[in-house]
Motif scaffolding. Structure first.
Motif, short mmCIF file in Angstrom:
data_model
loop_
_atom_site.label_atom_id
_atom_site.label_comp_id
_atom_site.label_asym_id
_atom_site.label_seq_id
_atom_site.Cartn_x
_atom_site.Cartn_y
_atom_site.Cartn_z
N THR A 1 -10.13 0.67 -6.90
CA THR A 1 -8.74 0.74 -6.46
C THR A 1 -8.56 0.32 -5.01
N VAL B 1 -5.23 3.48 -2.37
CA VAL B 1 -5.72 2.22 -1.80
C VAL B 1 -6.04 2.40 -0.32
N LYS C 1 -2.77 -4.39 -7.67
CA LYS C 1 -2.01 -3.21 -7.24
C LYS C 1 -0.68 -3.12 -7.99
N THR D 1 -3.44 -7.96 -4.57
CA THR D 1 -2.02 -7.60 -4.63
C THR D 1 -1.53 -7.55 -6.07
N ASP E 1 0.83 -1.20 0.00
CA ASP E 1 0.00 0.00 0.00
C ASP E 1 0.87 1.26 0.00
N PHE F 1 2.22 1.62 -3.52
CA PHE F 1 1.17 2.09 -4.42
C PHE F 1 0.95 3.60 -4.23
#
Length: 440
Positions: free
Chosen positions: A393, A60, A401, A398, A44, A47
């Motif tokens: 989103t 996210v 992402k 995973t 995260d 991202f």
């Protein structure tokens, strides 16, 4: 040894490497306990760092609640670096240290700023930084006048700084989970925020050309095309959104006519990679969403903070198509012929971009539990570095992402940059006879 390795790399490869290093550094900072109010996984954090560095705005986790002040400052720093170009800051720091800017650094600047020649790129970098910071400071002052009375000095000023930087760099990050939906009827916020991302997205070369030229006829062809193209597409898009959403009770349907126009205007200009929204995107009509997908794919202007294939690219493809339909050999704009290489480059960029988007959609269809339109919307939003979302989103797997991280990076730097980085460049030393194949 590291310096020798870097010196062997081509400018596009160095540009990709610099962006990757900045994203990794940002992700390590965001995953620190001091950066978040809750446990954030490294995926995260990566991202979020990628979304900030590529000025996308897809999230996210909620940036306003998940991250502390430190974490939000890291996000803003990444947005500023990504929007104005990390190479711009690097070269200016290099100059501040008294170092001479060599031909290699100038080539890197040319690549980073999407210029056609290396002449004047250092001067452009100086003007770019001065202009950008000036616009952001002025915007912060005006936004503070609006937000300080409502939120208090500290929160109002910080909110103004965060949104001014995010808007000018077309990032779309907000400290509110519903973006700017709470200000859908606020004329000050609507005008200031849209002016910021329109100025940031029209292209710095256009702004500087307008500043230095006194008469319209002396403007470059690129500037003329961007001005007329931006005006027409914004007005047309506002009309389309206004008509399609007029009776939708979840968006414009409950508003007065003037409020509908204001909301339609904001939502018409934001898909050009700004990423803010004042109405619920997921509640819009499917026809509106498909039209927004088209706007996100087109994007803003070259040498700007915006993404997408760029407006001039789309116009070059459209005009070349019309020229074929009319059996014309030349493509004329404002009494100027477009060079064949410009059309070839536009075609290569468009086809490369479509290939990236199609591949992203294909993979997400395998990994995500969502409708095709939702997946298409999210994929194009990531590639166009827009940041608008239908809600997928935050629920990505995973693999999903990782795919969008790569898509955002390719969208920011451009498919041609990656193509130039990983393909050989050999001149055509042998000329062959020409012959046609049947098409159509």
């Amino acid at each position: 040894m590291l310096k020798r390795t870097v010196n062997k790399l081509e400018p596009p490869q160095i540009l990709i490497l610099v962006f990757a290093v900045a994203i990794l550094l940002g992700s390590f900072l965001l995953v620190l306990p001091i950066a978040s109010n809750e446990a954030i996984s490294y995926m995260d954090a990566l991202f979020t760092a990628t979304s900030a560095m590529t000025v996308t705005g897809l999230v996210v986790v909620d940036a306003g609640t998940a991250f502390t002040l430190f974490g939000q400052i890291v996000i803003i720093a990444l947005i500023q670096l990504g929007g104005l170009g990390i190479m711009t800051f690097a070269v200016l720091i290099y100059m501040a240290l008294g170092k001479k800017i060599g031909i290699r650094q100038r080539i890197l600047m040319k690549q980073a700023l999407n210029q056609s020649a290396i002449g004047g790129v250092v001067a452009l970098a100086k003007k770019l930084l001065f202009f950008s910071l000036s616009v952001e400071i002025v915007a912060i002052i005006f936004l503070s006048i609006r937000w300080v009375p409502e939120l208090g000095w500290s929160d109002g000023l910080y909110t103004s700084v965060f949104h001014a930087v995010s808007a000018f760099n077309n990032a779309g990050f907000s400290i509110w989970s519903d973006s700017l939906s709470g200000y859908v009827f606020d004329p000050v916020i609507n005008i200031l925020i849209t002016l910021l991302f329109i100025i940031g997205g029209i292209g710095f070369t256009v702004v500087f050309d307008l500043w230095s030229k006194k008469e319209f006829k002396h403007l470059s062809l690129h500037t003329k095309v961007m001005l007329f193209g931006t005006l027409l597409i914004n007005l047309f898009s506002m009309l389309i959104i206004f008509v399609l959403e007029y009776n939708n009770p979840d968006t414009l349907g409950v508003m007065s006519s003037s409020q509908k126009l204001a909301a339609a205007y904001f939502q018409a200009v934001t898909p050009r990679t700004a990423g803010f929204n004042t109405i619920d995107i997921a509640s819009m009509e499917e026809s509106s969403l498909f039209y927004i997908i088209t706007l996100m794919f087109i994007g803003g202007g070259s040498a700007s903070t915006a993404g997408g294939i760029k407006l001039t690219t789309a116009l070059a493809i459209l005009l070349s198509t019309m020229a074929v339909f009319k059996s014309k050999e030349n493509i004329v704009l404002f009494q100027r012929n477009l060079r064949p290489y410009t059309i070839m480059r536009a075609l290569a960029l468009t086809v490369g971009s479509m290939a990236v988007v199609i591949l992203t959609i294909f993979i997400l269809n395998l990994t995500e539990d969502a409708s095709f339109l939702t997946i298409m919307f999210e994929s194009v939003s990531a590639f166009g570095t827009v940041g608008l979302s239908m809600g997928l989103t935050g629920e990505l797997t995973t693999v999903g992402k990782v795919v969008l991280v790569l898509t955002m990076l390719v969208g920011k730097l451009g498919p041609l940059t990656f193509a130039f980085a990983f393909t050989s460049h050999t001149p055509d030393l042998i000329k062959y006879p020409k012959e046609d194949v049947m098409t159509g």
